[in-house]
Design an enzyme around this catalytic site. Structure first.
Site, PDB file in Angstrom:
ATOM      1  N   CYS A 140       0.858  -1.170   0.000  1.00 52.36           N
ATOM      2  CA  CYS A 140       0.000   0.000   0.000  1.00 52.36           C
ATOM      3  C   CYS A 140       0.900   1.227   0.000  1.00 52.36           C
ATOM      4  O   CYS A 140       2.108   1.134   0.180  1.00 52.36           O
ATOM      5  CB  CYS A 140      -0.878   0.047   1.243  1.00 52.36           C
ATOM      6  N   GLY A 199      -0.458   0.362  -5.168  1.00 49.94           N
ATOM      7  CA  GLY A 199      -1.787  -0.199  -4.940  1.00 49.94           C
ATOM      8  C   GLY A 199      -2.787   0.439  -5.865  1.00 49.94           C
ATOM      9  O   GLY A 199      -2.927   1.658  -5.865  1.00 49.94           O
ATOM     10  N   ASN A 228       0.466   1.536   6.133  1.00 49.36           N
ATOM     11  CA  ASN A 228       0.990   0.559   5.179  1.00 49.36           C
ATOM     12  C   ASN A 228       1.675  -0.544   5.956  1.00 49.36           C
ATOM     13  O   ASN A 228       2.448  -0.268   6.871  1.00 49.36           O
ATOM     14  CB  ASN A 228       1.989   1.248   4.242  1.00 49.36           C
ATOM     15  N   GLY A 229       1.388  -1.798   5.593  1.00 45.08           N
ATOM     16  CA  GLY A 229       2.003  -2.934   6.274  1.00 45.08           C
ATOM     17  C   GLY A 229       0.957  -3.856   6.846  1.00 45.08           C
ATOM     18  O   GLY A 229      -0.193  -3.461   7.042  1.00 45.08           O
ATOM     19  N   CYS A 245      12.215  -4.327   4.330  1.00 46.92           N
ATOM     20  CA  CYS A 245      11.838  -5.318   3.309  1.00 46.92           C
ATOM     21  C   CYS A 245      12.726  -5.140   2.091  1.00 46.92           C
ATOM     22  O   CYS A 245      12.696  -4.092   1.424  1.00 46.92           O
ATOM     23  CB  CYS A 245      10.375  -5.102   2.913  1.00 46.92           C
ATOM     24  N   TYR A 292      11.519  -4.829  -6.197  1.00 45.00           N
ATOM     25  CA  TYR A 292      10.294  -4.846  -6.984  1.00 45.00           C
ATOM     26  C   TYR A 292       9.320  -3.705  -6.699  1.00 45.00           C
ATOM     27  O   TYR A 292       8.793  -3.108  -7.632  1.00 45.00           O
ATOM     28  CB  TYR A 292       9.599  -6.183  -6.745  1.00 45.00           C
ATOM     29  N   CYS A 311       5.349 -14.057   3.013  1.00 50.85           N
ATOM     30  CA  CYS A 311       5.569 -12.821   3.752  1.00 50.85           C
ATOM     31  C   CYS A 311       4.341 -12.528   4.606  1.00 50.85           C
ATOM     32  O   CYS A 311       3.214 -12.731   4.172  1.00 50.85           O
ATOM     33  CB  CYS A 311       5.800 -11.660   2.782  1.00 50.85           C
ATOM     34  N   CYS A 364      15.258  -7.503   5.984  1.00 50.29           N
ATOM     35  CA  CYS A 364      14.552  -8.757   6.225  1.00 50.29           C
ATOM     36  C   CYS A 364      14.674  -9.632   4.983  1.00 50.29           C
ATOM     37  O   CYS A 364      14.398  -9.174   3.871  1.00 50.29           O
ATOM     38  CB  CYS A 364      13.067  -8.456   6.505  1.00 50.29           C
ATOM     39  N   CYS A 408      11.543 -14.118   3.352  1.00 53.56           N
ATOM     40  CA  CYS A 408      10.897 -14.872   2.272  1.00 53.56           C
ATOM     41  C   CYS A 408      11.894 -15.795   1.573  1.00 53.56           C
ATOM     42  O   CYS A 408      11.507 -16.722   0.871  1.00 53.56           O
ATOM     43  CB  CYS A 408      10.175 -13.950   1.294  1.00 53.56           C
TER      44      CYS A 408
END
Lengths: 459, 459, 459, 459
Positions: free
Chosen positions: A2, A28, A103-104, A246, A252, A393, A443, A446
């Site tokens: 988001c 988003g 967001n999150g 992240c 991406y 994730c 992090c 994933c």
């Protein structure tokens, strides 16, 4: 995924927020919303659809006020419904006077919600943002806390990723989870406007060219006295030390022109491409072709390091969107061809390095590889700008369950065979670490399954 | 600029037409429409908006039939209104049983319309397509002509650009103006479907990978006996010899993966870039940056020939659209920054070759040049992939009046100074001719003022 | 003029409330609304339009719950907008959990609102119902009062007419102003349902054939323990002794089949007609004709007492509604003829007694008198079922300002002359008192100017 | 049952047509429509809903022109859909230039439609009006007939009831079936306007107080030369001699203030009431009560003849409409009580004559009789203003199939017993004939089964 925006102290706050949302629309496209305070109450508008359709000038004309919060949403928790759109606004006897956008994703949403419901709090959505808002309002209204204290309490109780902006009728607060998982920056315009956003490209569009990170566990606010910063040690909330940004924001999500977690996104991507090239010593391809648009900079980095031509051999159709017509409906078997079309007579006989940012299920990239082979490419060497995605994730990316992740049950050779590529290489976790300045602050759950915040496995 | 699609002999013709329109959406985003024959009458749907919003699956479900005509529109003649959208359908005692969609502008619209109105014909729009349809129906209904004869008559009377598809309840006709100004191709799928489109990328998406040009003054039709071709010498309709394909289809309009007028669009663009590079012998830039997305291939061609890096230094925001907020509304002075954002820390100190496809008024490119200079680019050498546009187009491109064209009243040096570029070069007409295989078959009227069909100057 | 309904303890409460609103639609046709509690929160729907259009079965299907409050509105305070429709619902941390609907106008709205606003209370409308709701919620939430105590406090502070129903998630409260100005009744169905309404015709439709008055200053509520009645002496709130029921409820507002303030409405009206007849000793008319539909029973009473035929000589068109086309638009000068048409060949040469319930401005009745004369009525004796209306109402009737009231500045003879009637007689205040059982319990302020609650004169 | 209006030669034709439709709304409330010619083409608007909602002033503002045709519809043939609404407009090369509106049902619709479809004519609805329009346009366009000749041809081929108005861009035609089954009148205003309508109450509202009947098989038209009348002998089209006006127009359909087939409707109804009274010699009731509103005048006639009081003992709720909530939905067993409510304490111990206009299935009147008995009426003598309805109507009344008609399979005593009335009497056919001036000019098929035009029995 988001995007958020917050504007403080501009008489056309809603228009600035709209500009910011334009810049963050890539984060988003499902729904968007805005809450604007006229100094007394918030006026709220949220709908399914793109910012440019939801916030046309005639609609903005009804949203007067000097504080505005905005949000664009890509659905993670909760169904596709305007109820789950943000911002959320709390109605009280004083009118709708507190608004929040975040967001999150939260990890212990269900527990916290259940606790609040026991206290009589009502939820009208399944949205994380509503939980954060209700938590704070509950602390303030029922327990008499000051808002900064309520936020501190929140950081102890609510686990997960949150880059959040909250506004009362005359203040704007910003806070961020202790691991700083999602991006969040703010800045001042010389005309006195303060803005906060997920990405600095949304500040650029407002003419705010210098920005600062909201620190991990940071609690900042702005009122008519200026900016306030509540000192807050993130260590007290952390199970493991350090930030856990992240890394996929670089690979991406974020726009290449953004400056995320202290790094130029495009530079990180070009470095990833260069790393991929460095490991292809023995390979002598004719061209490097990205899967557009997200892999463009990785492919550019590869091409430059390798000294071979970068070519846009695949044309992406931006207009297809969600109404994608299924192959069974049309007896055409290649739905991917609705979205990607090869340049004619381009691939024939060429040794191609095809670059993508990541592989999730592998279904789309498999069709693209087939497309190139059908166009008579001599070789298709697939290079991936992230390590194999083997774990879901829980902090805001809409990844499928583990068993749907192709890398979680197959070797790289098995994946290569399934995709039909001549060769397949992912960037390694070590190589990826080499592409960012502070690799320990990210992090990689994933790829590794080492979650900084332990998720509850749910169906 | 518009795009057409025609589908014959597929039970889900409307879905295939939708796919085709997806592929041609770049040719017009204002409105779209479709007419589908169920073998008896046409069902029509046209609305303002993108194909993906207008033709959602639930709407397509109501459009059963095996012949479908579709259209995407970028407004030239007539105001922005669904009345001016295409296709047009003629209602008769037999129901709505003839439909037509066309791309291109007519030069003697007013005269022909006046003649038809004298015969009692009624017009419900100001759209070229309606004129073509009414003309043909009038010839057929009132004068008893066969449709191919009516089309031949039309070619004698109506002047301008038209790539047109017409359908009756059981036939589909295609015809094209004698100069073949706009593109138009058709092809057969092995399942028996026949399709016609503005660009072959719309056939590709349907799995039709071989296509043929509809010849200049060509009159083709398909019925249950198969394909028919009416021999028709274009010379009889021409004031000047030869085809006059619009060269801007290569420079700007068509998709790079299309094959237009017998050429790969991307190859033409890369050749233009190479020509520009060849003339920059003494220049040693650090990078080549396109104004995305239309100039990407010209910039790639330049970079390859010159052997310097191609970089995507400007990020384009695809989501801004028409609700563009005016600078006076927000006290921010750079509306261009809503659409283009520079990579941070990228341009500093660099000698940049900035590539754009054309300059019309010069207002946008001027702001982009300023943007680069503000980012501390050392030099900005602007290179343009077309000669100076000095004359209006009357055949389907929405150019402004002459006096608004910056190149019509200023020298190149004056333009350079206005734009603030370090240097400015356009590709020359000769160089441009060298980029296509049959340079004599193109129209260069917007550069030279030599119109194959003399326009009536109107305000 | 408005109507309220409340339903408690029926699993299809919304459907029963809709039936009740159907029966009360004559009390207000501008907007309608309903709030339904599912035991947790209230779901609210209110819109401009008739009950049958707003609460179609498909909409009711979304309003599950066992408590429902409904309202029909005829605008008095506040503009024609759905914001001013009722019920009002208060949103809190516990969700939208209190709802209120009220009939009647408040006299000191501005003062009380200002006091509440000083405490931070927010108003989203100009509606009396919102004031009552916010007042109570404020007392409960901010001062910790129990609801019955809050209502008692309200009766001290808020002046005017209010027949009010309030519901929490599991209780329904009813209360009424100390003068019992507007009607309000309640009753029990044998299946356990409790219902409250403005008129008992709305209870009849639910199969509740016995009803009780909510007493003046009465505070009743029902919960899962049954019915509760808070003893409350109305005298403590009264400036003048006794009830002050609105006598116009009998003359005009209520349905003839209702039983209002302990009287059959139709009987009161017939008695008024008989009184008018008694005073017409010397008059020997041929027929008695009502202005339909409100004057039918007054005319019937006149005809029976006088022993002459009652005739429906004027046909009323029920379908004209608000889109009334103005005479200047059509060059027809008799807009009244859109609403009333005389029977053809009926009035010619007849001595007619024309009966109407009241005269406000006199514009419509004047046109009707002219209509009868143009139809060649020999004499038109106008008889009015109320005394001359000389003062505005401040308790819920939408009367114009005094200077627009024809009787406030003219003698009866002047009025007669203006109207063109052969003779004109109003029922006298004394005669009117003789038509009800407890004449001292009524308000006659619009005839006398003796207001039980002193209004603030406003523009 | 439907209503038509036609306006010729008034610059605000659409507004006048709206007024006319207001006056005829009782003839159909499902949908309405209007077609207005601006001298060139017709603009059409038709929608489900009441005239006052469909033709608001803002909509009328878009319907400029001096000829207007309007229609209100009560559905008989064809489903409830705006497609089946009238008027119908024919689109041709000259634009939408012929419009038609009609009242009445056609008997050989299927045959004629099939014949026209064989000629290639397309139908977009199942509506009688479209058949009439297409028939005429077909004769004019394909066979070159003049419109009056086409209408004469229509009278030979199309069987049934039709009171029809047709307009071209500058003429208005009126024609009527040879039996003149449905009403149809026209008149001139002194300002030059010509209007045609189903009932003269629609002319009254326009200030046209003198009207003429369109004769059986009449073909009239008006153009800028004035009124034209095509002599046309109805005998040539008739299987049986004479007119066959629908007697139910007097009993039930038409407005009491209309003058239908040369008679005052209210007078006919009062005479029916008087006939019923004459046959009740031995009966000494206390009151006469109508089932409102359609039976009011029959009851008035009965009361006057009998010299006993007429009382409006049942109150009808005009607001219930079609959203009628079914008893099973609410566990209330008396859906009739939503529509009719008795005056309280009125019926107790009284001998009541209850008057209704007709009995079709008997379900509603049975509930009303029960209602009166439950109110403790001593006796309920039911008197019906029409003979027993034993046969279906095929000319425009929506009667059910024979087996659903209670009188078609039961004796009067059986019906009385089913209804629970103390006694039951219908007016006899002979008595009914005595109530109109020209009894031989009426159709009594629904009582006798003697159809002037033989219907095709369909399911």
């Amino acid at each position: 995924m988001c995007g958020i925006i917050g504007i403080y102290n501009h008489k056309r706050a809603a228009e600035l927020a709209t500009l910011g949302l334009f810049a963050e629309q890539h984060r988003g496209q499902e729904s968007c919303g805005m809450a604007v305070s006229d100094g007394r109450v918030f006026r709220l508008r949220k709908k399914m659809g793109l910012v440019k359709n939801v916030f046309r000038p005639d609609k903005l004309a009804h949203m007067q006020g000097s504080i505005a919060l905005g949000h664009v949403r890509y659905p993670t928790r909760g169904s596709s419904s305007p109820f789950n759109a943000q911002p959320h606004v709390q109605e009280t006897l004083a009118g709708p006077s507190v608004a929040l956008a975040s967001n999150g994703d939260l990890v212990n949403y269900d527990e916290v919600r259940a606790r609040l419901e026991c206290k009589g709090i009502y939820f009208s959505s399944q949205n994380d943002g509503e939980l954060l808002l209700k938590y704070i309002v509950c602390k303030v209204e029922l327990e008499g806390m000051a808002i900064p204290d309520a936020i501190r309490s929140l950081m102890h109780e609510i686990k997960g990723a949150y880059s959040t902006v909250l506004a009362t009728r005359d203040r704007m607060y910003m806070f961020r989870d202790p691991y700083a998982i999602r991006p969040m920056v703010y800045g001042h315009h010389e005309d006195g406007t303060v803005a906060v956003a997920s990405e600095n490209c949304a500040l650029d569009i407002l003419g705010i060219h210098r920005h600062l990170e909201v620190p991990p566990a940071g609690i900042l606010w702005v009122d008519d006295q200026g900016m306030h910063n509540q000192p807050n040690d993130p260590a007290q909330y952390r199970a493991v030390p350090g930030c856990h940004h992240c890394v996929f924001e670089h690979i991406y999500f974020s726009r290449p022109d953004s400056f995320i977690f202290g790094e130029n996104v495009y530079s990180v991507r070009e470095r990833i491409g260069a790393k991929l090239a460095d490991s292809d010593k023995g390979l002598h391809p004719d061209v490097v072709v990205p899967v557009p648009d997200s892999s463009n900079f990785i492919a550019l980095g590869y091409a430059k390091r390798k000294g071979i031509p970068f070519e846009m051999g695949l044309i992406r159709n931006h207009y297809v969107g969600r109404t994608f017509i299924k192959p069974q409906q049309t007896v055409r078997d290649e739905s991917v061809s609705q979205k990607f079309n090869p340049l004619p007579n381009f691939f024939k006989g060429k040794k191609v390095v095809l670059v993508d940012d990541s592989i999730v299920r592998g279904t789309t990239i498999r069709k693209i590889v087939q497309l190139l082979l059908r166009e008579s490419a001599a070789e298709v060497h697939l290079r991936i700008g992230s390590p194999p995605v083997m774990f879901s994730c829980y902090y805001g990316i809409d990844t499928p369950t583990r068993k749907e992740l192709i890398a979680s049950g197959n070797t790289i050779e098995e994946i290569r065979e399934y995709l039909g590529a001549t060769s397949l290489r992912y960037v390694s976790a070590d190589e990826l670490c080499g592409c960012v300045g502070e690799p320990n602050e990210y992090c990689y759950a994933c790829f590794t399954g080492h979650y900084p915040i332990e998720p509850k496995e749910t169906s």
